[in-house]
Design an enzyme around this catalytic site. Structure first.
Site, PDB file in Angstrom:
ATOM      1  N   ASP A 144       0.808  -1.221   0.000  1.00  0.00           N
ATOM      2  CA  ASP A 144       0.000   0.000   0.000  1.00  0.00           C
ATOM      3  C   ASP A 144       0.841   1.271   0.000  1.00  0.00           C
ATOM      4  O   ASP A 144       0.416   2.293   0.525  1.00  0.00           O
ATOM      5  CB  ASP A 144      -0.926  -0.021   1.223  1.00  0.00           C
ATOM      6  CG  ASP A 144      -2.104   0.938   1.083  1.00  0.00           C
ATOM      7  OD1 ASP A 144      -2.446   1.282  -0.057  1.00  0.00           O
ATOM      8  OD2 ASP A 144      -2.657   1.353   2.114  1.00  0.00           O
ATOM      9  N   CYS A 198     -20.405 -12.331  -5.973  1.00  0.00           N
ATOM     10  CA  CYS A 198     -21.362 -11.440  -5.308  1.00  0.00           C
ATOM     11  C   CYS A 198     -22.803 -11.779  -5.685  1.00  0.00           C
ATOM     12  O   CYS A 198     -23.725 -11.566  -4.889  1.00  0.00           O
ATOM     13  CB  CYS A 198     -21.074  -9.982  -5.665  1.00  0.00           C
ATOM     14  SG  CYS A 198     -19.657  -9.268  -4.794  1.00  0.00           S
ATOM     15  N   CYS A 201     -26.554 -10.138  -4.533  1.00  0.00           N
ATOM     16  CA  CYS A 201     -26.481  -9.495  -3.212  1.00  0.00           C
ATOM     17  C   CYS A 201     -26.142  -8.011  -3.344  1.00  0.00           C
ATOM     18  O   CYS A 201     -25.251  -7.623  -4.096  1.00  0.00           O
ATOM     19  CB  CYS A 201     -25.428 -10.189  -2.350  1.00  0.00           C
ATOM     20  SG  CYS A 201     -25.207  -9.454  -0.714  1.00  0.00           S
ATOM     21  N   CYS A 208     -24.285   1.386   3.166  1.00  0.00           N
ATOM     22  CA  CYS A 208     -23.465   2.603   3.178  1.00  0.00           C
ATOM     23  C   CYS A 208     -24.251   3.790   3.722  1.00  0.00           C
ATOM     24  O   CYS A 208     -25.291   4.163   3.166  1.00  0.00           O
ATOM     25  CB  CYS A 208     -22.957   2.906   1.768  1.00  0.00           C
ATOM     26  SG  CYS A 208     -21.894   4.371   1.717  1.00  0.00           S
ATOM     27  N   CYS A 251     -14.662   3.430   8.363  1.00  0.00           N
ATOM     28  CA  CYS A 251     -16.027   2.905   8.439  1.00  0.00           C
ATOM     29  C   CYS A 251     -15.999   1.443   8.008  1.00  0.00           C
ATOM     30  O   CYS A 251     -15.377   1.100   7.001  1.00  0.00           O
ATOM     31  CB  CYS A 251     -16.944   3.720   7.526  1.00  0.00           C
ATOM     32  SG  CYS A 251     -18.658   3.142   7.494  1.00  0.00           S
TER      33      CYS A 251
END
Length: 358
Positions: A144, A198, A201, A208, A251
Site C-alpha cells: 500500500d 457477489c 447481493c 453505506c 467505516c
C-alpha cells in the site's frame, strides 16, 4: 521442463513459508498490465471520484500494471493477512458517548507488520532461488505504498474477487484482508483468477450511510466516511456530518454486512492485529481532550497517527455533535478557540447541535 519442476517446487515451499509468516492466502499471477482495469481507473479519476487524493493521479501510467511499473518482472505474488474481528464491528452504532474506530486500525499498523513479514519472505525467496540454480533473480515488494493495484492483482492471482464494495472478498476470509505483493523475475506458473461471487447481493450497497456507491463496483470516495475521516484535510461537508454518527476513523459498514464474512476465522493467531483495549470503545470526552503530545502517545504504532491530532479531533467533534450527550458540551466548548480553524469550526457545529438537547 526442468525449470518448470524447479519453480513448481519453489512455489510449493514458498506457500509453506508464507503461512509461517502469518499470511492466510497466497496466489501467483503473470506480471502483465490489465487494459480493462486501466480503463476503469481512468474513468474513475475522470469522474473526480478520488476527491483530494491527488496521489491517485500521479504516475497513472505506472498504475496500469506490473509490466508498466517494472518490465523485468515475470510474476506477481499476491499475499493476504486476515484481520477478521472477534466482535461485531457495528455494535457501538448507538452508543453516543463512545467512538467507533475501524477494525483495521484498532491494532498495530498493518503497513509495518506486513512489510516486515514480506521482507523476511523476500530474503527467503532470494536465497532459495539461488540454491535452486535459477540465478540471481531480483524482486520488489509492496504494501500500500506504491502505485500498485493490489486488489485486481489479488483477484488475478485467485485470492478472491473485488466485491460490489470495491474491496477484495474471499470465500475463506470474507472482507477482512490486508493485501501485499511481491514482483519477481522468477517465472512462476500462474494460478487461476477468481470468479465474482457477489451474485445478486446488494447488502454492502444498502449499508453505506452516505450512499457512496453510485453503482455496484464503483465508489465515489468523496462520499465515503473512510475518505472523509482519513484523507480529507479540510472541514467535513455538512451533508455528511449526521450520517457519520460516532465514526471517527474509517467505516466498516459495507465490509461488516458482507455475507461471506460468516466463513472468516478470527485473526487472533496474528497478535499484532488484536485490538488495543483503549481503542475498542474509547470515550469521546477523553479523545476531545487530546493535545498533540497526547495524541502521538496514544496512537504510537497505530495507523491513526498518520492523520495528526487536528484532523482526528475534528472527527471526534462531529461524533460529539451527533451524540445527543450534553455532558460533552464542556470538552466541545473548550475547542471553540482551538488554534486550528477546522477544529474550531467543527467545535462550533458540535456545540450548536448539542445545545438543542438542553
Amino acid at each position: 521442463m526442468v525449470n518448470d519442476a524447479i519453480t513448481d517446487d519453489l512455489k510449493r515451499r514458498f506457500l509453506e513459508e508464507a503461512q509461517k509468516q502469518g499470511f492466510v492466502a497466497v496466489g501467483f499471477a503473470p506480471a502483465v498490465d490489465d487494459p480493462l482495469r486501466t480503463r476503469r481507473l481512468t474513468e474513475w479519476l475522470d469522474a473526480g471520484f478520488h476527491g483530494d487524493m491527488a496521489w491517485m493521479e500521479d504516475r497513472v501510467d505506472v498504475r496500469r500494471g506490473p509490466a508498466s511499473m517494472w518490465p523485468e518482472a515475470n510474476s506477481v505474488i499476491a499475499l493476504a493477512m486476515s484481520y477478521a474481528p472477534a466482535s461485531d464491528p457495528l455494535a457501538l452504532e448507538s452508543v453516543g458517548d463512545r467512538a467507533r474506530i475501524s477494525t483495521y486500525a484498532q491494532g498495530a499498523d498493518y503497513h509495518d507488520v506486513m512489510k516486515k513479514a514480506l521482507k523476511r519472505l523476500a530474503r527467503w525467496l532470494v536465497a532459495e532461488t539461488e540454491k535452486a540454480g535459477l540465478g540471481d533473480k531480483r524482486l520488489k515488494l509492496f504494501v500500500d505504498t506504491a502505485p500498485v493495484m493490489e486488489k485486481p492483482l489479488a483477484q488475478l492471482a485467485g485470492l478472491g474477487w473485488q466485491g460490489k464494495h470495491t474491496n477484495l472478498v474471499s470465500r475463506d476470509h470474507g472482507s477482512w484482508l490486508f493485501l501485499g505483493a511481491i514482483y519477481s523475475e522468477v517465472a512462476f506458473a500462474p494460478d487461476e483468477p477468481h470468479d465474482d461471487r457477489c451474485g445478486s447481493c446488494t447488502a454492502c450497497q444498502r449499508a453505506c450511510p452516505t450512499a457512496a456507491f453510485p453503482e455496484p463496483y464503483r465508489l465515489d470516495a468523496r462520499r465515503c466516511i473512510s475518505y472523509l475521516t482519513i484523507e480529507l484535510k479540510g472541514p467535513i461537508p455538512h451533508e455528511f456530518r449526521k450520517a457519520m454518527g460516532n465514526r471517527i476513523y474509517g467505516c466498516d459498514d459495507c465490509l461488516a454486512v458482507c455475507p461471506w464474512n460468516k466463513f472468516a476465522q478470527n485473526a487472533a493467531r496474528n497478535r499484532a492485529f488484536l485490538p488495543r483495549a483503549e481503542l475498542t470503545a474509547p470515550r469521546l470526552a477523553e479523545l476531545l481532550a487530546l493535545d498533540d503530545a497526547g495524541f502521538r502517545q496514544l496512537f504510537s504504532g497505530s495507523p491513526i497517527k498518520r492523520i495528526g491530532r487536528d484532523r482526528f479531533v475534528r472527527n471526534c467533534l462531529i461524533a460529539a455533535g451527533n451524540s445527543g450527550d450534553t455532558g460533552l458540551l464542556k470538552p466541545v466548548r473548550a475547542l471553540l478557540t482551538d488554534a486550528d480553524p477546522v477544529v474550531a469550526e467543527a467545535a462550533r457545529w458540535a456545540s450548536a447541535e448539542l445545545e438543542h438537547f438542553l
